[in-house]
Design an enzyme around this catalytic site. Structure first.
Site, PDB file in Angstrom:
ATOM      1  CB  ALA A 247      -3.525 -55.804 -53.532  1.00 49.75           C
TER       2      ALA A 247
ATOM      3  CB  VAL B  84     -11.593 -55.798 -51.802  1.00 48.18           C
ATOM      4  CG1 VAL B  84     -13.060 -55.576 -52.147  1.00 48.18           C
ATOM      5  CG2 VAL B  84     -10.713 -54.809 -52.551  1.00 48.18           C
TER       6      VAL B  84
ATOM      7  CG  ASP C  42      -2.752 -51.287 -62.956  1.00 45.77           C
ATOM      8  OD1 ASP C  42      -1.912 -51.929 -63.608  1.00 45.77           O
ATOM      9  OD2 ASP C  42      -2.991 -51.509 -61.755  1.00 45.77           O
TER      10      ASP C  42
ATOM     11  CB  ILE D  67      -1.876 -50.445 -51.611  1.00 47.84           C
ATOM     12  CG1 ILE D  67      -0.590 -50.272 -52.428  1.00 47.84           C
ATOM     13  CG2 ILE D  67      -2.299 -49.114 -51.003  1.00 47.84           C
ATOM     14  CD1 ILE D  67       0.558 -49.684 -51.662  1.00 47.84           C
TER      15      ILE D  67
ATOM     16  CG  LEU E   7     -14.951 -60.188 -51.634  1.00 44.68           C
ATOM     17  CD1 LEU E   7     -15.702 -59.125 -52.422  1.00 44.68           C
ATOM     18  CD2 LEU E   7     -15.533 -61.575 -51.926  1.00 44.68           C
TER      19      LEU E   7
END
Length: 550
Positions: free
Chosen positions: A130, A135, A284, A132, A127
């Site tokens: 990033a 998902v 964040d 790190i 989905l």
């Protein structure tokens, strides 16, 4: 060898984006000059960009870890020039996904069972992806829709290598850069390392999400998805799947019929409640991590995502910060100055009247504007910058809070450009302070600590007797924990030794003078009168004693 090749690649990217001008008069700049003939010149479109934009593009080209580095660096507005920090806030953490089959295998390894045992379905197409982790959508055997966050393969190795390289660069900058004491490169790298270490532990992130959910359970203002602990480990995390609209998608919010003015006010209240009521805030909070529940049109609420970076303050900082906000609201500049010193953010020798005048010069111009145009975050940023000139010492968490406040105010003004941040925030903060420091709250804290006090009570008479005995016998010792006090003690001890030496040396000079007067033509040593030897020794001793030492 790999580190050298990586350093060469970084050098080429820095030159391509003309970032050597950020390294003026340093060994790094001279090293880049040697490389320049072998690197194509920057395109005119790049050369004409501001330095912040060029740095942002270079970090994106260097890869996901450097993107994360730039994102963290953007929060350190006390260390980074304002134009660069502002540009780095636009870094997008979107990178190419890794293979879904690999992700499936990593999840199986982390959970210690097959995907078929853990999930009814698992979509290998991610989905989101990033720097790190990425998902994937999945379904549990009981029918619940979930998302599975999984760390990138060998990401720990890549981060360790890049951090080692950053530490080497920081060491060079610290030794060679003329403003290294202001940049504090090692401190920046250490903070990046700590933040990345926290983000590499998804079980820790799940714990953050779980606590935030508990703080806001059944709230009409903020929803936090549930963690599925039976399907969560250090390298993989499973959470309830939620759907919403990104908080900066104004067209979609309007199309959904969301009351944006009400939502904006809620966002400001939620932030202050997280910081001062719960002392646990989402640090964040950009639009990608803050969604809006589209099913609640007249009473909208936010949905929080991504809990890798959370903030907390010490009880002392929490109190002093809240009092600072109230002092700003009330234009009490003397109180602002006093609080900065009382909190220990500034040394006690700073003159309060000078600090008060500086705070007044910063804050007063804002009050000539309509309250709806005043940014509390902007005022706070300028106060911190002003205080830096007066030897301000800030904890990283305060900088994190400052960055989060900027994000929240930005989201609030996007939703409602006419929002009066001050009018929304002041009553919330007043109410929290009344509740936090009320007699009922203090009585509750006393009851909480009562068992500990009762347990230690039998020791009190013995400890009191021992302390009084020390006072009577003159044996009480002062333990110095502060480095400054220890340094003062060292200087005093050295000065004491020099005084003693100087006295002895002066005494020898006097003895020499007496000998010379009484024993002219007296005994000699190696053909020189003894009185002359004594005088020379005394003079040398006195000179050495008086010589300044670093």
């Amino acid at each position: 060898m790999k580190s050298a090749l990586r350093a060469m690649r970084i050098g080429r990217v820095l030159l391509r984006y003309r970032l050597d001008d950020l390294l003026d008069d340093t060994p790094a700049e001279r090293w880049l000059k040697l490389m320049r003939p072998f690197v194509p010149g920057a395109a005119p479109s790049i050369a004409s960009m501001p330095r912040g934009a060029r740095l942002r593009l270079a970090l994106q080209e260097l890869g996901p870890i450097f993107v994360k580095f730039g994102q963290i660096l953007s929060t350190r507005r006390d260390l980074v020039p304002a134009d660069i920090a502002e540009e780095l806030t636009h870094l997008q953490d979107r990178v190419a996904p890794f293979d879904g089959g690999v992700a499936r295998g990593l999840v199986e390894r982390e959970l210690g069972r097959s995907i078929a045992d853990a999930y009814a379905s698992f979509d290998t197409t991610p989905l989101a992806s990033a720097s790190i982790a990425q998902v994937h959508a999945a379904t549990l055997h009981d029918g619940r829709e979930v998302v599975v966050k999984v760390l990138r393969p060998r990401i720990e190795v890549q981060i360790a290598a890049d951090i080692a390289l950053l530490k080497s660069v920081a060491g060079i900058v610290e030794r060679a850069h003329p403003n290294a004491d202001k940049i504090r490169p090692r401190e920046i790298v250490a903070e990046i390392e700590n933040t990345l270490a926290a983000e590499l532990d998804l079980q820790r992130e799940a714990g953050n999400a779980s606590l935030l959910r508990r703080n806001w359970e059944n709230s009409p203002d903020l929803y936090v998805p549930e963690v599925i602990w039976s399907h969560t480990a250090e390298g993989a995390m499973t959470m309830e799947r939620v759907r919403g609209i990104p908080s900066d998608d104004i067209k979609a919010l309007d199309a959904a019929g969301i009351d944006r003015r009400r939502l904006a006010a809620k966002g400001v209240r939620v932030f202050y409640q997280q910081v001062f009521r719960d002392n646990f805030f989402h640090a964040d909070a950009h639009a990608g991590n803050i969604w809006v529940d589209a099913t609640r049109k007249q009473d909208p609420r936010f949905i929080a995502l991504d809990f890798g970076i959370m903030g907390q303050l010490s009880s002392e900082d929490q109190y002093y910060l809240a009092e600072n906000f109230m002092a700003i609201f009330n234009r009490d500049y003397r109180r602002i100055a006093e609080l900065h010193v009382q909190a220990g953010w500034m040394p006690a020798h700073i003159r309060i009247d000078e600090l008060e005048a500086a705070a007044r010069a910063i804050c007063e111009p804002y009050f000539t504007r309509p309250l709806s145009e005043i940014s509390l975050a902007e005022v706070l940023v300028k106060l911190f910058r002003m205080a830096q000139r007066y030897e301000l010492t800030l904890q990283p968490q305060l900088i994190l809070l400052q960055k989060t406040l900027l994000n929240i105010e930005g989201v609030g003004r996007q939703l409602d450009p006419k929002i009066d941040i001050w009018a929304v925030a002041k009553p919330v903060l007043e109410q929290i302070l009344v509740e936090r420091y009320s007699p009922q709250r203090l009585a509750g804290e006393f009851r909480k600590r009562l068992p500990e006090m009762v347990t230690r009570a039998p020791e009190v008479p013995r400890l009191l007797h021992a302390w009084l005995q020390q006072q009577v016998e003159g044996k009480h010792e002062l333990s110095m924990r502060s480095r400054d006090l220890a340094e003062l003690a060292r200087i005093a001890h050295a000065a004491q030794k020099r005084v003693v030496a100087a006295v002895l040396g002066s005494g020898l000079l006097i003895v020499a003078a007496v000998l010379y007067a009484l024993e002219a033509g007296g005994p000699q040593l190696l053909g020189v009168p003894v009185s002359t030897w004594v005088a020379g020794l005394g003079g040398a001793w006195a000179l050495l004693a008086a010589w300044p030492r670093r």
